[in-house]
Design a protein around this motif. Structure first.
Motif, PDB file in Angstrom:
ATOM      1  N   HIS A  26       0.804  -1.225   0.000  1.00 26.97           N
ATOM      2  CA  HIS A  26       0.000   0.000   0.000  1.00 26.97           C
ATOM      3  C   HIS A  26       0.840   1.279   0.000  1.00 26.97           C
ATOM      4  O   HIS A  26       0.281   2.371  -0.073  1.00 26.97           O
ATOM      5  CB  HIS A  26      -0.953   0.007   1.204  1.00 26.97           C
ATOM      6  N   ARG A  27       2.152   1.141   0.054  1.00 26.96           N
ATOM      7  CA  ARG A  27       3.016   2.320   0.048  1.00 26.96           C
ATOM      8  C   ARG A  27       3.130   2.876  -1.369  1.00 26.96           C
ATOM      9  O   ARG A  27       3.182   2.111  -2.331  1.00 26.96           O
ATOM     10  CB  ARG A  27       4.411   1.961   0.566  1.00 26.96           C
ATOM     11  N   PRO A  28       3.199   4.193  -1.511  1.00 23.25           N
ATOM     12  CA  PRO A  28       3.377   4.774  -2.848  1.00 23.25           C
ATOM     13  C   PRO A  28       4.667   4.251  -3.500  1.00 23.25           C
ATOM     14  O   PRO A  28       5.730   4.267  -2.896  1.00 23.25           O
ATOM     15  CB  PRO A  28       3.479   6.277  -2.587  1.00 23.25           C
ATOM     16  N   GLY A  29       4.530   3.739  -4.720  1.00 21.88           N
ATOM     17  CA  GLY A  29       5.675   3.243  -5.460  1.00 21.88           C
ATOM     18  C   GLY A  29       6.002   1.784  -5.207  1.00 21.88           C
ATOM     19  O   GLY A  29       6.851   1.204  -5.870  1.00 21.88           O
ATOM     20  N   TRP A  30       5.336   1.162  -4.255  1.00 15.96           N
ATOM     21  CA  TRP A  30       5.621  -0.225  -3.903  1.00 15.96           C
ATOM     22  C   TRP A  30       4.660  -1.219  -4.551  1.00 15.96           C
ATOM     23  O   TRP A  30       4.854  -2.426  -4.444  1.00 15.96           O
ATOM     24  CB  TRP A  30       5.568  -0.394  -2.382  1.00 15.96           C
ATOM     25  N   GLU A  31       3.641  -0.739  -5.233  1.00 11.59           N
ATOM     26  CA  GLU A  31       2.609  -1.647  -5.739  1.00 11.59           C
ATOM     27  C   GLU A  31       3.109  -2.642  -6.788  1.00 11.59           C
ATOM     28  O   GLU A  31       2.511  -3.704  -6.963  1.00 11.59           O
ATOM     29  CB  GLU A  31       1.394  -0.867  -6.261  1.00 11.59           C
ATOM     30  N   ASN A  32       4.204  -2.349  -7.487  1.00 10.84           N
ATOM     31  CA  ASN A  32       4.712  -3.264  -8.513  1.00 10.84           C
ATOM     32  C   ASN A  32       6.010  -3.966  -8.126  1.00 10.84           C
ATOM     33  O   ASN A  32       6.622  -4.633  -8.952  1.00 10.84           O
ATOM     34  CB  ASN A  32       4.900  -2.518  -9.830  1.00 10.84           C
ATOM     35  N   ILE A  33       6.433  -3.808  -6.884  1.00  5.75           N
ATOM     36  CA  ILE A  33       7.654  -4.469  -6.417  1.00  5.75           C
ATOM     37  C   ILE A  33       7.302  -5.890  -5.989  1.00  5.75           C
ATOM     38  O   ILE A  33       6.345  -6.093  -5.239  1.00  5.75           O
ATOM     39  CB  ILE A  33       8.278  -3.696  -5.233  1.00  5.75           C
ATOM     40  N   PRO A  34       8.059  -6.893  -6.441  1.00  9.88           N
ATOM     41  CA  PRO A  34       7.816  -8.257  -5.956  1.00  9.88           C
ATOM     42  C   PRO A  34       8.133  -8.353  -4.456  1.00  9.88           C
ATOM     43  O   PRO A  34       9.239  -8.027  -4.030  1.00  9.88           O
ATOM     44  CB  PRO A  34       8.781  -9.114  -6.775  1.00  9.88           C
ATOM     45  N   LEU A  35       7.146  -8.771  -3.680  1.00 10.31           N
ATOM     46  CA  LEU A  35       7.269  -8.858  -2.229  1.00 10.31           C
ATOM     47  C   LEU A  35       6.996 -10.286  -1.789  1.00 10.31           C
ATOM     48  O   LEU A  35       6.126 -10.958  -2.346  1.00 10.31           O
ATOM     49  CB  LEU A  35       6.273  -7.921  -1.547  1.00 10.31           C
ATOM     50  N   LEU A  36       7.714 -10.735  -0.772  1.00 10.32           N
ATOM     51  CA  LEU A  36       7.541 -12.093  -0.277  1.00 10.32           C
ATOM     52  C   LEU A  36       7.629 -12.103   1.238  1.00 10.32           C
ATOM     53  O   LEU A  36       8.495 -11.440   1.822  1.00 10.32           O
ATOM     54  CB  LEU A  36       8.639 -12.998  -0.851  1.00 10.32           C
ATOM     55  N   ASP A  37       6.731 -12.855   1.874  1.00  8.52           N
ATOM     56  CA  ASP A  37       6.771 -13.072   3.319  1.00  8.52           C
ATOM     57  C   ASP A  37       7.205 -14.501   3.595  1.00  8.52           C
ATOM     58  O   ASP A  37       6.760 -15.431   2.920  1.00  8.52           O
ATOM     59  CB  ASP A  37       5.381 -12.888   3.936  1.00  8.52           C
ATOM     60  N   VAL A  38       8.062 -14.676   4.596  1.00  4.87           N
ATOM     61  CA  VAL A  38       8.459 -16.006   5.055  1.00  4.87           C
ATOM     62  C   VAL A  38       8.491 -15.988   6.575  1.00  4.87           C
ATOM     63  O   VAL A  38       8.594 -14.932   7.198  1.00  4.87           O
ATOM     64  CB  VAL A  38       9.848 -16.439   4.505  1.00  4.87           C
ATOM     65  N   GLN A  39       8.399 -17.178   7.162  1.00  3.16           N
ATOM     66  CA  GLN A  39       8.512 -17.278   8.609  1.00  3.16           C
ATOM     67  C   GLN A  39       9.955 -17.589   8.967  1.00  3.16           C
ATOM     68  O   GLN A  39      10.583 -18.454   8.359  1.00  3.16           O
ATOM     69  CB  GLN A  39       7.598 -18.363   9.161  1.00  3.16           C
ATOM     70  N   GLN A  40      10.485 -16.861   9.949  1.00  4.25           N
ATOM     71  CA  GLN A  40      11.843 -17.107  10.412  1.00  4.25           C
ATOM     72  C   GLN A  40      11.931 -18.452  11.108  1.00  4.25           C
ATOM     73  O   GLN A  40      10.963 -18.913  11.716  1.00  4.25           O
ATOM     74  CB  GLN A  40      12.274 -16.022  11.408  1.00  4.25           C
ATOM     75  N   MET A  41      13.090 -19.036  11.038  1.00  2.00           N
ATOM     76  CA  MET A  41      13.342 -20.264  11.775  1.00  2.00           C
ATOM     77  C   MET A  41      13.168 -19.982  13.268  1.00  2.00           C
ATOM     78  O   MET A  41      13.599 -18.947  13.765  1.00  2.00           O
ATOM     79  CB  MET A  41      14.772 -20.715  11.493  1.00  2.00           C
ATOM     80  N   TYR A  42      12.526 -20.892  13.970  1.00  3.41           N
ATOM     81  CA  TYR A  42      12.335 -20.715  15.405  1.00  3.41           C
ATOM     82  C   TYR A  42      13.625 -21.067  16.144  1.00  3.41           C
ATOM     83  O   TYR A  42      14.184 -22.143  15.963  1.00  3.41           O
ATOM     84  CB  TYR A  42      11.191 -21.602  15.922  1.00  3.41           C
ATOM     85  N   VAL A  43      14.102 -20.129  16.944  1.00  9.47           N
ATOM     86  CA  VAL A  43      15.261 -20.339  17.811  1.00  9.47           C
ATOM     87  C   VAL A  43      14.805 -19.974  19.217  1.00  9.47           C
ATOM     88  O   VAL A  43      14.244 -18.897  19.436  1.00  9.47           O
ATOM     89  CB  VAL A  43      16.457 -19.453  17.376  1.00  9.47           C
ATOM     90  N   LYS A  44      15.037 -20.875  20.159  1.00  9.85           N
ATOM     91  CA  LYS A  44      14.512 -20.719  21.514  1.00  9.85           C
ATOM     92  C   LYS A  44      14.836 -19.349  22.124  1.00  9.85           C
ATOM     93  O   LYS A  44      13.987 -18.723  22.737  1.00  9.85           O
ATOM     94  CB  LYS A  44      15.060 -21.825  22.413  1.00  9.85           C
ATOM     95  N   GLN A  45      16.046 -18.870  21.972  1.00  9.95           N
ATOM     96  CA  GLN A  45      16.437 -17.583  22.557  1.00  9.95           C
ATOM     97  C   GLN A  45      16.301 -16.432  21.552  1.00  9.95           C
ATOM     98  O   GLN A  45      16.823 -15.345  21.785  1.00  9.95           O
ATOM     99  CB  GLN A  45      17.885 -17.634  23.061  1.00  9.95           C
ATOM    100  N   GLY A  46      15.617 -16.659  20.461  1.00 10.93           N
ATOM    101  CA  GLY A  46      15.470 -15.631  19.433  1.00 10.93           C
ATOM    102  C   GLY A  46      14.637 -14.450  19.894  1.00 10.93           C
ATOM    103  O   GLY A  46      13.878 -14.530  20.869  1.00 10.93           O
ATOM    104  N   LEU A  47      14.780 -13.356  19.185  1.00  8.08           N
ATOM    105  CA  LEU A  47      14.042 -12.134  19.490  1.00  8.08           C
ATOM    106  C   LEU A  47      12.565 -12.302  19.117  1.00  8.08           C
ATOM    107  O   LEU A  47      12.254 -12.588  17.962  1.00  8.08           O
ATOM    108  CB  LEU A  47      14.652 -10.965  18.712  1.00  8.08           C
ATOM    109  N   PRO A  48      11.652 -12.133  20.066  1.00 11.68           N
ATOM    110  CA  PRO A  48      10.225 -12.294  19.749  1.00 11.68           C
ATOM    111  C   PRO A  48       9.653 -11.091  18.992  1.00 11.68           C
ATOM    112  O   PRO A  48      10.203  -9.993  19.030  1.00 11.68           O
ATOM    113  CB  PRO A  48       9.574 -12.434  21.125  1.00 11.68           C
ATOM    114  N   LYS A  49       8.548 -11.348  18.303  1.00  9.47           N
ATOM    115  CA  LYS A  49       7.778 -10.319  17.586  1.00  9.47           C
ATOM    116  C   LYS A  49       8.654  -9.504  16.631  1.00  9.47           C
ATOM    117  O   LYS A  49       8.524  -8.297  16.516  1.00  9.47           O
ATOM    118  CB  LYS A  49       7.034  -9.422  18.561  1.00  9.47           C
TER     119      LYS A  49
END
Length: 122
Positions: free
Chosen positions: A66-89
Motif C-alpha cells: 500500500h506504500r506509494p511506489g511499492w505496488e509493482n515491487i515483488p514482495l515475499l513473506d516467510v517465517q523465520q526459523m524458530y530459535v529458543k532464545q530468538g528475538l520475539p515479535k
C-alpha cells in the motif's frame, strides 16, 4: 548493474494487525529516508520480509504493497526459523536493488528491540 541489498529489522508491540502494520511502515519509512540518495524504487528487484512465529495477524508484504511506489515491487513473506532464545515479535526485511555503483554506501536500519541484532550497524 550490480545488485545490492539493504537490511532492516524491528519489533512489533504485539500480535495485532495494527501493531504489525505500524512496525512495518516505520521500518520502511526510516529505510527510505536514510537511503533516499541510493534507493530508487523502480530499481528494486524484490523485498523479502520474515517474521517470527508469534506474529500471525497480517503479512508485512501486504502492508508494504500500500506504500506509494511499492505496488509493482515483488514482495515475499516467510517465517523465520524458530530459535529458543530468538528475538520475539521480530520483523526483518531484505531490500534488493540494482545500482550502477557497487561501492555505494547503504544504511541498514535496526529499530526497537531489534537494535541488538546488529549492534555493529547501529
Amino acid at each position: 548493474m550490480t545488485v545490492r541489498a539493504i537490511r532492516g529489522a524491528t519489533t512489533a508491540t504485539d500480535d495485532s494487525a495494527i501493531a504489525i502494520q505500524e512496525a512495518t511502515y516505520e521500518l520502511l519509512d526510516i529505510i527510505e529516508a536514510r537511503n533516499h540518495d541510493v534507493l530508487y524504487l523502480p530499481d528494486v528487484v524484490s523485498v523479502i520480509f520474515s517474521v517470527t512465529h508469534d506474529l500471525r495477524q497480517i503479512f508485512p508484504a501486504a502492508t508494504a504493497r500500500h506504500r506509494p511506489g511499492w505496488e509493482n515491487i515483488p514482495l515475499l513473506d516467510v517465517q523465520q526459523m524458530y530459535v529458543k532464545q530468538g528475538l520475539p515479535k521480530c520483523i526483518r526485511c531484505l531490500i534488493q536493488f540494482n545500482t550502477l555503483d557497487p561501492a555505494l554506501k547503504v544504511h541498514h536500519v535496526y529499530l526497537h528491540q531489534a537494535k541488538g541484532l546488529r549492534p555493529d550497524w547501529g
